[in-house]
Design a protein around this motif. Structure first.
Motif, PDB file in Angstrom:
ATOM      1  N   UNK A 151      76.231  64.630  20.767  1.00 57.95           N
ATOM      2  CA  UNK A 151      74.793  64.853  20.596  1.00 57.95           C
ATOM      3  C   UNK A 151      73.964  64.201  21.692  1.00 57.95           C
ATOM      4  N   UNK A 152      74.589  63.506  22.622  1.00 60.12           N
ATOM      5  CA  UNK A 152      73.859  62.798  23.676  1.00 60.12           C
ATOM      6  C   UNK A 152      74.007  63.485  25.028  1.00 60.12           C
ATOM      7  N   UNK A 153      73.104  63.138  25.938  1.00 58.37           N
ATOM      8  CA  UNK A 153      73.178  63.658  27.293  1.00 58.37           C
ATOM      9  C   UNK A 153      74.494  63.234  27.940  1.00 58.37           C
ATOM     10  N   UNK A 154      75.132  64.141  28.686  1.00 61.79           N
ATOM     11  CA  UNK A 154      76.397  63.785  29.347  1.00 61.79           C
ATOM     12  C   UNK A 154      76.232  62.552  30.236  1.00 61.79           C
ATOM     13  N   UNK A 155      77.186  61.652  30.118  1.00 59.23           N
ATOM     14  CA  UNK A 155      77.178  60.452  30.935  1.00 59.23           C
ATOM     15  C   UNK A 155      76.312  59.323  30.428  1.00 59.23           C
ATOM     16  N   UNK A 156      75.575  59.548  29.329  1.00 54.19           N
ATOM     17  CA  UNK A 156      74.658  58.494  28.852  1.00 54.19           C
ATOM     18  C   UNK A 156      75.302  57.555  27.845  1.00 54.19           C
ATOM     19  N   UNK A 157      76.456  57.901  27.308  1.00 51.24           N
ATOM     20  CA  UNK A 157      77.076  57.077  26.269  1.00 51.24           C
ATOM     21  C   UNK A 157      77.874  55.946  26.910  1.00 51.24           C
ATOM     22  N   UNK A 158      77.620  54.721  26.465  1.00 54.29           N
ATOM     23  CA  UNK A 158      78.351  53.589  27.005  1.00 54.29           C
ATOM     24  C   UNK A 158      78.513  52.507  25.942  1.00 54.29           C
ATOM     25  N   UNK A 159      79.453  51.611  26.192  1.00 54.67           N
ATOM     26  CA  UNK A 159      79.781  50.518  25.272  1.00 54.67           C
ATOM     27  C   UNK A 159      79.319  49.211  25.879  1.00 54.67           C
ATOM     28  N   UNK A 172      83.149  43.169  16.939  1.00 59.83           N
ATOM     29  CA  UNK A 172      82.048  44.121  16.986  1.00 59.83           C
ATOM     30  C   UNK A 172      81.772  44.602  18.403  1.00 59.83           C
ATOM     31  N   UNK A 173      81.272  45.829  18.493  1.00 59.67           N
ATOM     32  CA  UNK A 173      80.839  46.412  19.759  1.00 59.67           C
ATOM     33  C   UNK A 173      79.593  47.250  19.494  1.00 59.67           C
ATOM     34  N   UNK A 174      78.824  47.536  20.544  1.00 62.46           N
ATOM     35  CA  UNK A 174      77.690  48.448  20.450  1.00 62.46           C
ATOM     36  C   UNK A 174      77.969  49.669  21.312  1.00 62.46           C
ATOM     37  N   UNK A 175      77.678  50.847  20.761  1.00 62.65           N
ATOM     38  CA  UNK A 175      77.830  52.102  21.490  1.00 62.65           C
ATOM     39  C   UNK A 175      76.470  52.783  21.490  1.00 62.65           C
ATOM     40  N   UNK A 176      75.969  53.149  22.663  1.00 62.66           N
ATOM     41  CA  UNK A 176      74.621  53.715  22.745  1.00 62.66           C
ATOM     42  C   UNK A 176      74.587  54.894  23.701  1.00 62.66           C
ATOM     43  N   UNK A 177      73.506  55.667  23.592  1.00 60.76           N
ATOM     44  CA  UNK A 177      73.324  56.828  24.451  1.00 60.76           C
ATOM     45  C   UNK A 177      71.921  57.364  24.300  1.00 60.76           C
ATOM     46  N   UNK A 178      71.640  58.480  24.966  1.00 56.64           N
ATOM     47  CA  UNK A 178      70.340  59.151  24.899  1.00 56.64           C
ATOM     48  C   UNK A 178      70.544  60.558  24.355  1.00 56.64           C
ATOM     49  N   UNK A 179      69.817  60.903  23.299  1.00 54.67           N
ATOM     50  CA  UNK A 179      69.981  62.213  22.691  1.00 54.67           C
ATOM     51  C   UNK A 179      69.712  63.326  23.702  1.00 54.67           C
ATOM     52  N   UNK A 180      70.528  64.363  23.639  1.00 58.87           N
ATOM     53  CA  UNK A 180      70.351  65.514  24.514  1.00 58.87           C
ATOM     54  C   UNK A 180      69.100  66.295  24.102  1.00 58.87           C
TER      55      UNK A 180
END
Length: 411
Positions: A274-282, A298-306
């Motif tokens: 559901x996110x823009x390609x290349x925007x997802x990172x840990x 624990x870890x955080x995973x984030x991105x920008x919605x497409x």
């Protein structure tokens, strides 16, 4: 928050804590209730409605709020684990747009209410003297039910060995043997926990309070989305030396590391849909998080919605939390329907959402539930190849100990 919840001013309310802020949502201006097959809505100035729905339950909620006859709104409530079932049953979600909202940040309260008289009552209540302290807790014994739980863990391990799935969370319910003061339990439990989010709610007579160890999905109005998978567990709070020893065990145990790594990878894959390609990172990969009576990896995973994607799409992609269901999710959810009784709010989510597209949701774990005069707790453990029934039962005891010592009986 407890003073507002216990004031009697509101039949329905939700308290939701985020870092450095608390929100109290009291009363019902608008309401969306989702049951299997039916969605019911109440909005000001509009006759109450009920209609069938099909497809994904998140789409039914999206459509219900899109039709809200309000220029701006915030909503609060919960969604059940069965929201993700292939054949859902029972109540799946209950969300309200409150009549009154109190936000506390930096020690200052801001009151918003549709009725000026109600706003004045709230202001007086906030300015008044503190009420009596919460009652004394009556600790609930967590070391029961091993005989029923361990065989289900063994069955799950056999499924994994047979290649049916990689991981599944098997949980157990612990009934509380006395009527519970839920508001006082929230106060006592919050003082002993370090949650990512906390909540206290009473909607339609169903009460719950909890100290969520992780964020399921947080989406801001600009479309930035974050999830925080926690997997891998050891006890915490036994003293500095014991906590350091169990921390080292947690950081070096192959089973715990594998369980965490596959959970993070799953969260990455889900957000990538559901996110823009290349925007997802840990970020903060495999950082130890201290949560009350336990510590987790624990870890955080984030991105920008497409473009064209919304918070509802992020919630759909991430729900139920991988750390409370399993891998792959469809197979794990099917196994849970065999291995567990219906979960309801356990492993579901409490959420806050807004007309501007923002959404924040807490994974419901470390919680107490109360309905029709009966209260219960629930905890689970992540079963992977290498799990043993004895260790996984011990893990449920460690997790239950985040709330079991702080349960307050009704006076």
């Amino acid at each position: 928050m407890a003073r507002l919840a216990g004031s009697g001013l509101f039949d329905d309310y939700v308290v939701y804590e985020r870092p450095d802020s608390y929100t109290f949502a009291g009363g019902t201006l608008g309401e969306v209730v989702l049951d299997a097959g039916t969605v019911r809505t109440r909005w000001p100035g509009v006759p109450a409605g009920s209609r069938p729905w099909s497809g994904h339950p998140a789409d039914a909620l999206r459509e219900a709020f899109a039709a809200a006859p309000l220029p701006a709104w915030n909503a609060y409530g919960w969604i059940a684990f069965e929201f993700a079932a292939s054949r859902p049953s029972g109540r799946l979600a209950h969300l309200v747009v409150p009549r009154a909202e109190v936000r506390v940040e930096g020690g200052r309260a801001r009151v918003t209410a549709s009725d000026p008289a109600e706003a004045e009552q709230i202001a007086k209540l906030l300015a008044g003297a503190e009420g009596p302290p919460p009652g004394a807790p009556s600790p609930v014994d967590v070391r029961v039910g091993a005989g029923a739980y361990k065989p289900r863990v063994a069955e799950a391990v056999a499924d994994i060995e047979a290649g049916r799935y990689q991981k599944v969370i098997v949980s157990r319910r612990l009934d509380v043997p006395f009527p519970v003061d839920v508001v006082s339990t929230y106060v006592r439990g919050r003082g002993a926990n370090t949650p990512a989010r906390s909540f206290l709610l009473d909607l339609g007579g169903f009460q719950a309070t909890g100290f969520s160890p992780e964020v399921l999905a947080s989406v801001d109005a600009a479309g930035r989305v974050m999830t925080q998978p926690l997997a891998g567990t050891r006890a915490f709070g036994a003293g500095h030396d014991a906590d350091e020893r169990t921390r080292r065990e947690l950081e070096t145990d192959p089973k715990e590391i594998f369980e965490h790594a596959v959970s993070v990878r799953t969260s990455q894959d889900e957000l990538s849909r559901v996110c823009e390609p290349g925007s997802v990172h840990v970020t903060g990969f495999m950082t130890v998080k201290e949560r009350g009576s336990v510590q987790h990896l624990g870890s955080s995973v984030s991105g920008t919605l497409a473009p064209g994607r919304s918070a509802w799409d992020a919630l759909t992609a991430l729900f139920p939390g991988v750390t409370a269901s399993g891998i792959p999710k469809p197979e794990a959810i099917e196994a849970i329907t065999r291995l567990d009784e219906p979960r309801g709010l356990y492993a579901g989510a409490v959420l806050a959402l807004s007309h501007d597209g923002a959404l924040d949701s807490a994974l419901v774990l470390r919680a107490l539930y109360n309905e029709d005069g009966r209260a219960w707790l629930r905890a689970g453990a992540g079963i992977v190849l290498g799990s043993t029934p004895d260790r996984e039962y011990e893990e449920t005891c460690e997790k239950l100990s985040s709330i079991a010592p702080h349960v307050v009986p009704l006076p």
